[in-house]
Design a protein around this motif. Structure first.
Motif, PDB file in Angstrom:
ATOM      1  N   VAL A   1       0.874  -1.187   0.000  1.00 40.39           N
ATOM      2  CA  VAL A   1       0.000   0.000   0.000  1.00 40.39           C
ATOM      3  C   VAL A   1       0.902   1.226   0.000  1.00 40.39           C
ATOM      4  CG1 VAL A   1      -1.851   1.233   1.163  1.00 40.39           C
ATOM      5  CG2 VAL A   1      -1.756  -1.268   1.281  1.00 40.39           C
ATOM      6  N   PRO A   2       1.184   1.819  -1.150  1.00 40.55           N
ATOM      7  CA  PRO A   2       2.074   2.992  -1.186  1.00 40.55           C
ATOM      8  C   PRO A   2       1.470   4.170  -0.422  1.00 40.55           C
ATOM      9  CG  PRO A   2       1.794   2.054  -3.378  1.00 40.55           C
ATOM     10  CD  PRO A   2       0.777   1.393  -2.495  1.00 40.55           C
ATOM     11  N   GLU A   3       2.360   4.906   0.215  1.00 39.84           N
ATOM     12  CA  GLU A   3       1.904   6.072   0.981  1.00 39.84           C
ATOM     13  C   GLU A   3       1.334   7.156   0.071  1.00 39.84           C
ATOM     14  OE1 GLU A   3       3.660   9.163   4.369  1.00 39.84           O
ATOM     15  OE2 GLU A   3       5.013   7.840   3.240  1.00 39.84           O
ATOM     16  N   LEU A   4       1.769   7.181  -1.158  1.00 37.17           N
ATOM     17  CA  LEU A   4       1.311   8.211  -2.077  1.00 37.17           C
ATOM     18  C   LEU A   4      -0.174   8.079  -2.392  1.00 37.17           C
ATOM     19  CD1 LEU A   4       2.322  10.609  -3.757  1.00 37.17           C
ATOM     20  CD2 LEU A   4       2.732   9.027  -5.637  1.00 37.17           C
ATOM     21  N   LEU A   5      -0.707   6.839  -2.270  1.00 36.94           N
ATOM     22  CA  LEU A   5      -2.124   6.649  -2.576  1.00 36.94           C
ATOM     23  C   LEU A   5      -3.036   7.312  -1.548  1.00 36.94           C
ATOM     24  CD1 LEU A   5      -2.252   2.941  -3.811  1.00 36.94           C
ATOM     25  CD2 LEU A   5      -2.307   5.042  -5.158  1.00 36.94           C
ATOM     26  N   THR A   6      -2.494   7.649  -0.390  1.00 35.00           N
ATOM     27  CA  THR A   6      -3.324   8.348   0.602  1.00 35.00           C
ATOM     28  C   THR A   6      -3.686   9.762   0.154  1.00 35.00           C
ATOM     29  OG1 THR A   6      -1.321   9.074   1.757  1.00 35.00           O
ATOM     30  CG2 THR A   6      -2.349   7.026   2.494  1.00 35.00           C
ATOM     31  N   LEU A   7      -2.976  10.276  -0.852  1.00 35.39           N
ATOM     32  CA  LEU A   7      -3.253  11.625  -1.377  1.00 35.39           C
ATOM     33  C   LEU A   7      -4.098  11.576  -2.643  1.00 35.39           C
ATOM     34  CD1 LEU A   7       0.333  13.142  -0.989  1.00 35.39           C
ATOM     35  CD2 LEU A   7      -1.539  13.157   0.662  1.00 35.39           C
ATOM     36  N   ALA A   8      -4.672  10.414  -2.949  1.00 35.12           N
ATOM     37  CA  ALA A   8      -5.445  10.292  -4.188  1.00 35.12           C
ATOM     38  C   ALA A   8      -6.715  11.130  -4.153  1.00 35.12           C
ATOM     39  CB  ALA A   8      -5.789   8.826  -4.443  1.00 35.12           C
ATOM     40  N   THR A   9      -7.201  11.431  -2.954  1.00 34.95           N
ATOM     41  CA  THR A   9      -8.434  12.221  -2.860  1.00 34.95           C
ATOM     42  C   THR A   9      -8.196  13.713  -3.126  1.00 34.95           C
ATOM     43  OG1 THR A   9      -8.085  12.433  -0.473  1.00 34.95           O
ATOM     44  CG2 THR A   9      -9.481  10.619  -1.236  1.00 34.95           C
ATOM     45  N   LEU A  10      -6.942  14.138  -3.084  1.00 34.29           N
ATOM     46  CA  LEU A  10      -6.633  15.551  -3.321  1.00 34.29           C
ATOM     47  C   LEU A  10      -6.591  15.830  -4.816  1.00 34.29           C
ATOM     48  CD1 LEU A  10      -3.784  16.087  -0.677  1.00 34.29           C
ATOM     49  CD2 LEU A  10      -6.228  16.531  -0.432  1.00 34.29           C
ATOM     50  N   THR A  11      -7.217  16.890  -5.235  1.00 34.73           N
ATOM     51  CA  THR A  11      -7.220  17.296  -6.640  1.00 34.73           C
ATOM     52  C   THR A  11      -6.778  18.750  -6.745  1.00 34.73           C
ATOM     53  OG1 THR A  11      -9.555  17.934  -6.495  1.00 34.73           O
ATOM     54  CG2 THR A  11      -9.074  15.694  -7.250  1.00 34.73           C
ATOM     55  N   TRP A  12      -6.597  19.181  -7.971  1.00 34.78           N
ATOM     56  CA  TRP A  12      -6.148  20.559  -8.202  1.00 34.78           C
ATOM     57  C   TRP A  12      -7.258  21.547  -7.814  1.00 34.78           C
ATOM     58  CZ3 TRP A  12      -1.529  22.553  -9.224  1.00 34.78           C
ATOM     59  CH2 TRP A  12      -1.465  23.887  -9.610  1.00 34.78           C
ATOM     60  N   GLY A  13      -6.909  22.452  -6.922  1.00 34.66           N
ATOM     61  CA  GLY A  13      -7.886  23.402  -6.414  1.00 34.66           C
ATOM     62  C   GLY A  13      -8.583  22.931  -5.161  1.00 34.66           C
ATOM     63  N   ARG A  14      -8.475  21.655  -4.830  1.00 38.61           N
ATOM     64  CA  ARG A  14      -9.071  21.092  -3.611  1.00 38.61           C
ATOM     65  C   ARG A  14      -8.009  20.280  -2.886  1.00 38.61           C
ATOM     66  NH1 ARG A  14     -14.739  18.283  -4.758  1.00 38.61           N
ATOM     67  NH2 ARG A  14     -14.669  18.318  -2.472  1.00 38.61           N
ATOM     68  N   GLY A  15      -7.059  21.015  -2.293  1.00 38.86           N
ATOM     69  CA  GLY A  15      -5.966  20.380  -1.574  1.00 38.86           C
ATOM     70  C   GLY A  15      -4.635  20.484  -2.274  1.00 38.86           C
ATOM     71  N   LEU A  16      -4.645  20.693  -3.575  1.00 43.38           N
ATOM     72  CA  LEU A  16      -3.413  20.856  -4.344  1.00 43.38           C
ATOM     73  C   LEU A  16      -3.436  22.216  -5.034  1.00 43.38           C
ATOM     74  CD1 LEU A  16      -3.004  17.337  -6.002  1.00 43.38           C
ATOM     75  CD2 LEU A  16      -1.773  18.233  -4.027  1.00 43.38           C
ATOM     76  N   PRO A  17      -2.334  22.954  -5.043  1.00 42.99           N
ATOM     77  CA  PRO A  17      -1.078  22.653  -4.338  1.00 42.99           C
ATOM     78  C   PRO A  17      -1.269  22.655  -2.827  1.00 42.99           C
ATOM     79  CG  PRO A  17      -1.036  24.883  -5.212  1.00 42.99           C
ATOM     80  CD  PRO A  17      -2.274  24.248  -5.750  1.00 42.99           C
ATOM     81  N   ALA A  18      -0.491  21.819  -2.164  1.00 49.01           N
ATOM     82  CA  ALA A  18      -0.693  21.561  -0.740  1.00 49.01           C
ATOM     83  C   ALA A  18      -0.354  22.795   0.083  1.00 49.01           C
ATOM     84  CB  ALA A  18       0.176  20.391  -0.298  1.00 49.01           C
ATOM     85  N   GLY A  19      -1.280  23.132   0.993  1.00 52.71           N
ATOM     86  CA  GLY A  19      -1.048  24.228   1.926  1.00 52.71           C
ATOM     87  C   GLY A  19      -0.810  23.699   3.322  1.00 52.71           C
ATOM     88  N   GLN A  20      -1.023  24.574   4.302  1.00 53.13           N
ATOM     89  CA  GLN A  20      -0.773  24.176   5.686  1.00 53.13           C
ATOM     90  C   GLN A  20      -1.764  23.111   6.136  1.00 53.13           C
ATOM     91  OE1 GLN A  20      -0.845  27.431   8.408  1.00 53.13           O
ATOM     92  NE2 GLN A  20      -0.305  26.181  10.196  1.00 53.13           N
ATOM     93  N   GLU A  21      -3.034  23.266   5.777  1.00 53.28           N
ATOM     94  CA  GLU A  21      -4.042  22.281   6.191  1.00 53.28           C
ATOM     95  C   GLU A  21      -3.776  20.925   5.548  1.00 53.28           C
ATOM     96  OE1 GLU A  21      -7.811  23.869   5.257  1.00 53.28           O
ATOM     97  OE2 GLU A  21      -7.718  25.489   6.756  1.00 53.28           O
ATOM     98  N   ALA A  22      -3.388  20.945   4.261  1.00 53.35           N
ATOM     99  CA  ALA A  22      -3.093  19.669   3.594  1.00 53.35           C
ATOM    100  C   ALA A  22      -1.885  18.986   4.224  1.00 53.35           C
ATOM    101  CB  ALA A  22      -2.855  19.909   2.104  1.00 53.35           C
ATOM    102  N   MET A  23      -0.879  19.766   4.610  1.00 52.84           N
ATOM    103  CA  MET A  23       0.295  19.171   5.253  1.00 52.84           C
ATOM    104  C   MET A  23      -0.068  18.585   6.612  1.00 52.84           C
ATOM    105  SD  MET A  23       2.653  19.437   3.055  1.00 52.84           S
ATOM    106  CE  MET A  23       3.997  18.903   4.093  1.00 52.84           C
TER     107      MET A  23
END
Length: 261
Positions: free
Chosen positions: A29-51
């Motif tokens: 289970v790659p750790e990168l897949l935990t960010l699959a729910t983030l899309t451009w404008g909704r979490g990406l680019p990552a800000g303080q809350e996303a971090m």
């Protein structure tokens, strides 16, 4: 066809950034897949809350890896205790997020109320100003009417005072025409006479003054003595008298000239 992404795209036609397809190996289970729910404008680019969310996901993965197996009653009790602690921690985190959202909503509501109050105060001030302007206009009209009535009554009183005894006087035409401030020379506009109504008929209209050809003709008709100015040089004053003496004014002028030099 394969999905492609190029840097040379029109800004209005730009879509979400290209994400290539992936294949996950079995049992991993790659750790990168935990960010699959983030899309451009909704979490990406990552800000303080996303971090912060990414850090919480990492902590939860580490916590899940540290859970004891369910092979004995003690491990089961320990596992339940750890799960209860994690659940309390998550509830506390959710409460913090809810309080944060409430504070943001309260700030927005305060700004909206302040803006509404400001607009209302401006509207009230405008209404008061309009009301005051109407009152001022009404007051000026009343003052003007009072002044007009006062002047009318004064004229009536003056006319009555001239004829206190109430005798009828005939019109003295000779007296009226000898007085240049009388009605024949200066009629009053309040009785319907407007001397300046047809004042255009008294304007001097001359061909020689209203056209260029007339001015040229008028200039040609003038004698040369008018067009050519002759200035005679003044003759020098005689400063010596018949007896051979210098005049006193001449001596004073000579002294002044020496002082000036």
């Amino acid at each position: 066809t394969l999905g492609t992404q190029t840097d040379y795209r029109d800004g209005e036609a730009q879509t979400d950034p290209y994400s290539p397809e992936y294949i996950v190996c079995g049992g991993s289970v790659p750790e990168l897949l935990t960010l699959a729910t983030l899309t451009w404008g909704r979490g990406l680019p990552a800000g303080q809350e996303a971090m912060e969310m990414i850090d919480r996901i990492r902590e939860k993965r580490a916590w899940e890896a540290a859970l004891p197996p369910m092979d004995s009653p003690s491990n089961i009790a320990k596992r339940l205790k750890m799960m209860e602690e994690m659940e309390r921690k998550e509830w506390a985190l959710r409460e913090q997020e809810i309080e944060k959202l409430h504070s943001i909503r309260l700030e927005v509501l305060k700004k909206m109320l302040w803006r509404q109050e400001e607009n209302q105060s401006k509207l009230v001030a405008k209404r008061l100003n309009d009301h005051w302007q109407n009152h001022q206009k009404t007051k000026e009209e009343k003052i003007k009417k009072i002044q007009h009535d006062c002047a009318l009554m004064l004229r009536k009183l003056i006319a009555k005072r001239k004829n206190v005894m109430g005798k009828l006087e005939r019109r003295d035409i000779i007296k009226e025409y000898t007085d240049f401030s009388s009605q024949p020379y200066a009629p009053l506009s309040r009785i319907g006479c407007f001397p300046d109504k047809n004042s255009d008929c008294y304007v001097v209209k001359n061909f020689y003054l209203n056209s260029f050809a007339g001015l040229c003709k008028l200039e040609a008709s003038l004698p040369d003595s008018v067009k050519q100015i002759k200035i005679k040089a003044p003759k020098p004053k005689c400063i010596i008298t018949e007896t051979g003496f210098i005049k006193r004014s001449a001596r004073l002028e000579a002294d002044l000239a020496q002082v000036h030099q």
